[in-house]
Write an enzyme that holds these catalytic residues in place. Structure first.
Site, PDB file in Angstrom:
ATOM      1  N   LYS A  79       0.770  -0.718   0.103  1.00 22.94           N
ATOM      2  CA  LYS A  79       0.221   0.040  -0.080  1.00 22.94           C
ATOM      3  C   LYS A  79       0.603   1.603  -0.020  1.00 22.94           C
ATOM      4  O   LYS A  79       1.890   1.227   0.394  1.00 22.94           O
ATOM      5  CB  LYS A  79      -1.155  -0.509   1.204  1.00 22.94           C
ATOM      6  CG  LYS A  79      -1.512   0.762   1.629  1.00 22.94           C
ATOM      7  CD  LYS A  79      -2.882   0.723   2.156  1.00 22.94           C
ATOM      8  CE  LYS A  79      -3.902   2.009   2.944  1.00 22.94           C
ATOM      9  NZ  LYS A  79      -4.619   1.942   3.526  1.00 22.94           N
ATOM     10  N   SER A 154      -9.563   1.131   2.892  1.00 24.50           N
ATOM     11  CA  SER A 154      -8.858   2.260   2.446  1.00 24.50           C
ATOM     12  C   SER A 154      -7.670   1.814   1.733  1.00 24.50           C
ATOM     13  O   SER A 154      -7.087   1.983   0.436  1.00 24.50           O
ATOM     14  CB  SER A 154      -7.817   3.366   3.217  1.00 24.50           C
ATOM     15  OG  SER A 154      -7.505   2.882   4.172  1.00 24.50           O
ATOM     16  N   SER A 178      -9.546  -0.696   7.434  1.00 24.55           N
ATOM     17  CA  SER A 178      -9.483  -0.097   5.947  1.00 24.55           C
ATOM     18  C   SER A 178      -8.713  -2.314   5.669  1.00 24.55           C
ATOM     19  O   SER A 178      -7.830  -1.686   4.616  1.00 24.55           O
ATOM     20  CB  SER A 178      -8.021   1.253   5.858  1.00 24.55           C
ATOM     21  OG  SER A 178      -9.200   2.197   5.411  1.00 24.55           O
TER      22      SER A 178
HETATM   23  N1  GLN Z   1     -13.127   4.341   7.310  1.00 33.82           N
HETATM   24  C1  GLN Z   1     -12.333   4.520   7.920  1.00 33.82           C
HETATM   25  C2  GLN Z   1     -12.062   6.043   7.612  1.00 33.82           C
HETATM   26  O1  GLN Z   1     -12.420   6.701   6.832  1.00 33.82           O
HETATM   27  C3  GLN Z   1     -11.401   3.467   8.184  1.00 33.82           C
HETATM   28  C4  GLN Z   1      -9.951   4.573   7.037  1.00 33.82           C
HETATM   29  C5  GLN Z   1      -9.052   3.231   8.027  1.00 33.82           C
HETATM   30  O2  GLN Z   1      -9.033   2.084   9.081  1.00 33.82           O
HETATM   31  N2  GLN Z   1      -8.187   4.135   7.312  1.00 33.82           N
HETATM   32  O3  GLN Z   1     -11.383   6.508   9.083  1.00 33.82           O
END
Ligand code: GLN
Length: 496
Positions: A79, A154, A178
Site C-alpha cells: 500500500k 482504504s 481499512s
Molecule cells: N473508513 C475509515 C475512515 O475513513 C477507516 C479508514 C482506515 O482504516 N484507514 O477513517
C-alpha cells in the site's frame, strides 16, 4: 488453477523446489497487471525493471545454495502509505505525488530481509481516509468482481490486486477497518493485528493511536506467512510490542477444539443487509459444526464507537497532517498561485494556505477541519476528551467479553460492495459503513476478515472474528479451520 492463482504457500514450495523461478513468477504477475490494471487500477506504480532485478538476484542466490529468507522470491504488493526507499510514496495524495523517501518503513525492510520482491505500490483513499478507495487523488480502484462497484477502502488496491491475481501477498493498513473492509468486498483474507504488533516506523501517519499495518492474502495460511515476517518488536516505534512473535503458520493448521464464540446481537440489527446477515449466520453455524459454542454477549457501548472514532481519528489526523506545509517536504504551490489573504498577510502564510488548499483532497480537508474543531479550546473537553472516555468504555466492553468467550464473531460491513459514486455526496453514510470495524481499533485488539459467501449479485461477503490483544494465533487457527471446510476463498472473479 493457473500459476498466478495459486496460494503464496504453494508458490513458495514451487520456488524452493526450483520448479519456478522468482523471475518467472514476478514476470507473470507483472503481465497480469499489464493486462488488467487499466481497468482495475489497483496499482499506483509498478517498476518492472526493479522488481525483475530483485527477482534475478534472489534466483541467483538460490542457485548458489544460499539459504533464503522466509518469502524466498515471492512477490508482494505494498500500500502506498508505507515508505519505500528510493521509490515514490504518495499516500494517494497530490501533496506527496513526487515524494521519494530516503528510508524504508520497518515492514518494508522486513519484507526485503525475508527476500520478497516488491511488485509495486497499491492505490488507496488519500492518506487512508475513506472506506471505498474513491478518495484517491489518482482515481478510484474498481472491484474485480464487478467493476461498477467499489473495492472497499482504504486499502482498496491491496485487496483488489489479490482478487485480480496480480499478487499473491499484499500489505495494507487499518485505522478503522481499512484492511478488513476491502478484504470482505474483494473476497480475500485481511488481518488487522494488535496495536503495536507490527511497527509503524515509516508508515505515513493518519491517526497514530489507531493505525495498524497488516497482511492481506487469499488464504489464512498466506496471511500467517506474511504476518510472521512483518510482526515483531522495533525500537524505532515506541508503541511496538516486545513479546515474541507466534508461529502463525503452524496455528492455521492446528485443529479447533472447544472454541467459545460470542455474538453481539445489536450487530445483527438495524442497517445490516439481510443477505449479509444470513451469510454470516451460516458461517457461524459452520463454526458450530467445528465444535464451537456460541453465546450472546453484551457490548453496551458499541453503539458509540462510530461517534468516538470520528472524533479521535480526525483529531489525530489534524495534528499529524500539520506537517504538510509546503516547507518540509512534499509539494509547494507555485509562488504565482499563492492566494492573498489581505494586504498585510505574510507570504509564508499565503504559501501554507495555497499549498494545503491545492495539495489535499476534499475528504482530507474535512477531517482536518473536524479534528481541529474537536481539539480547539472550549470544545476539547466536550468532544475530544469525551470521545477518549467512550473509547475506554469500549475497550472495557471487549475486556469483559473476552472473559466469557474466546472470539467475537459478526459481519465486517453492513452490505456487499456498493456502486462507485453511491455514497460520495454523503460523508455520513460513508462513515456509517465502519460500524463493525472501528471497535477493534479503538480497543487495540486484532481482528480478521474471511470470505464466507456471496450475495445474489455474486459479490463477496466476509465474516469478522475479533480476539483479545495478541490473540493472532487463535484468530488464524479459527480462520484456517474455517477455510479447511469451505471454498469461498478459492473462487476468483472473471476479468474482462
Ligand atoms: N473508513 C475509515 C475512515 O475513513 C477507516 C479508514 C482506515 O482504516 N484507514 O477513517
Amino acid at each position: 488453477m493457473t500459476l498466478i492463482e495459486q496460494s503464496a504457500t504453494e508458490l513458495l514450495g514451487l520456488l524452493k523446489r526450483r520448479e519456478v523461478s522468482s523471475r518467472e513468477l514476478t514476470g507473470a504477475y507483472l503481465d497480469q497487471i499489464d493486462a488488467h490494471d487499466q481497468q482495475i487500477h489497483a496499482f499506483l506504480r509498478t517498476d518492472r525493471d526493479r522488481a525483475l532485478q530483485q527477482a534475478d538476484l534472489i534466483d541467483r542466490r538460490r542457485a548458489q545454495g544460499e539459504s533464503l529468507g522466509s518469502l524466498g522470491g515471492l512477490p508482494v504488493a505494498v500500500k502506498d502509505v508505507l515508505c519505500t526507499r528510493g521509490a515514490v510514496t504518495s499516500c494517494a495524495s497530490k501533496m506527496l505525488e513526487n515524494y521519494v523517501p530516503p528510508y524504508d518503513a520497518t515492514p518494508i525492510a522486513r519484507l526485503k530481509e525475508a527476500d520478497a520482491v516488491i511488485l509495486g505500490k497499491t492505490n488507496m483513499d488519500e492518506f487512508a481516509m475513506g472506506g471505498s478507495c474513491e478518495n484517491s487523488a489518482f482515481g478510484p480502484t474498481r472491484n474485480p468482481w464487478d467493476t461498477e462497484r467499489i473495492p472497499g477502502g482504504s486499502s482498496g488496491g491491496a485487496a483488489a490486486s489479490l482478487a485480480a491475481s496480480m499478487t499473491p501477498l499484499s500489505i495494507g493498513t487499518d485505522t478503522g477497518g481499512s484492511i478488513r473492509q476491502p478484504a470482505s468486498h474483494c473476497g480475500v483474507v485481511g488481518l488487522k493485528p494488535t496495536y503495536g504488533r507490527v511497527s509503524r516506523y515509516g508508515l505515513i501517519a493518519f491517526a497514530s493511536s489507531l493505525d495498524a499495518v497488516g497482511p492481506l492474502a487469499r488464504t489464512a495460511e498466506d496471511v500467517a506467512l506474511l504476518l510472521g515476517v512483518i510482526a515483531g518488536h522495533d525500537a524505532r516505534d515506541s508503541t511496538s510490542i516486545v513479546q515474541p512473535v507466534g508461529d502463525y503458520r503452524a496455528a492455521t493448521r492446528r485443529p479447533l477444539e472447544g472454541l467459545r464464540l460470542g455474538v453481539v446481537s445489536e450487530h445483527f440489527g438495524e442497517g445490516l443487509d439481510p443477505e449479509v446477515a444470513q451469510t454470516v449466520r451460516d458461517a457461524i453455524d459452520l463454526f458450530k459444526d467445528l465444535g464451537a459454542t456460541v453465546r450472546e454477549i453484551a457490548m453496551p457501548h458499541s453503539q458509540y464507537a462510530i461517534s468516538a472514532y470520528y472524533i479521535i481519528a480526525p483529531s489525530e489526523a489534524s495534528s499529524n497532517l500539520a506537517r504538510y506545509d509546503g516547507a518540509h517536504y512534499g509539494m509547494r504551490a507555485p509562488e504565482a498561485e499563492w492566494r492573498d489573504g489581505g494586504a498585510e498577510e505574510n507570504p509564508l502564510v499565503q504559501m501554507y494556505r495555497s499549498t494545503r488548499a491545492e495539495g489535499f483532497g476534499a475528504e482530507v480537508k474535512r477531517r482536518i477541519m473536524l479534528g481541529t474543531y474537536a481539539l480547539s479550546a472550549g470544545y476539547y473537553d466536550a468532544y475530544y476528551l469525551k470521545a477518549l472516555k467512550v473509547r475506554r468504555l469500549i475497550a472495557q466492553d471487549y475486556h469483559d467479553a473476552f472473559e466469557q468467550v474466546d472470539l467475537i464473531v459478526g459481519p465486517v460491513t453492513p452490505s456487499p460492495a456498493f456502486k462507485l459514486g453511491d455514497k460520495s455526496e454523503d460523508p455520513l453514510s460513508m462513515y456509517l459503513v465502519d460500524l463493525y470495524t472501528v471497535g477493534a481499533n479503538l480497543a487495540g485488539i486484532p481482528a480478521i476478515s474471511l470470505p464466507c459467501g456471496f450475495s445474489s449479485d455474486r459479490l463477496p461477503i466476509g465474516i469478522q472474528l475479533q480476539g483479545a490483544a495478541l490473540s493472532e494465533e487463535l484468530l488464524l487457527q479459527a480462520a484456517g479451520a474455517y477455510q479447511g471446510q469451505t471454498t469461498w476463498h478459492s473462487q476468483r472473479p472473471e476479468l474482462a
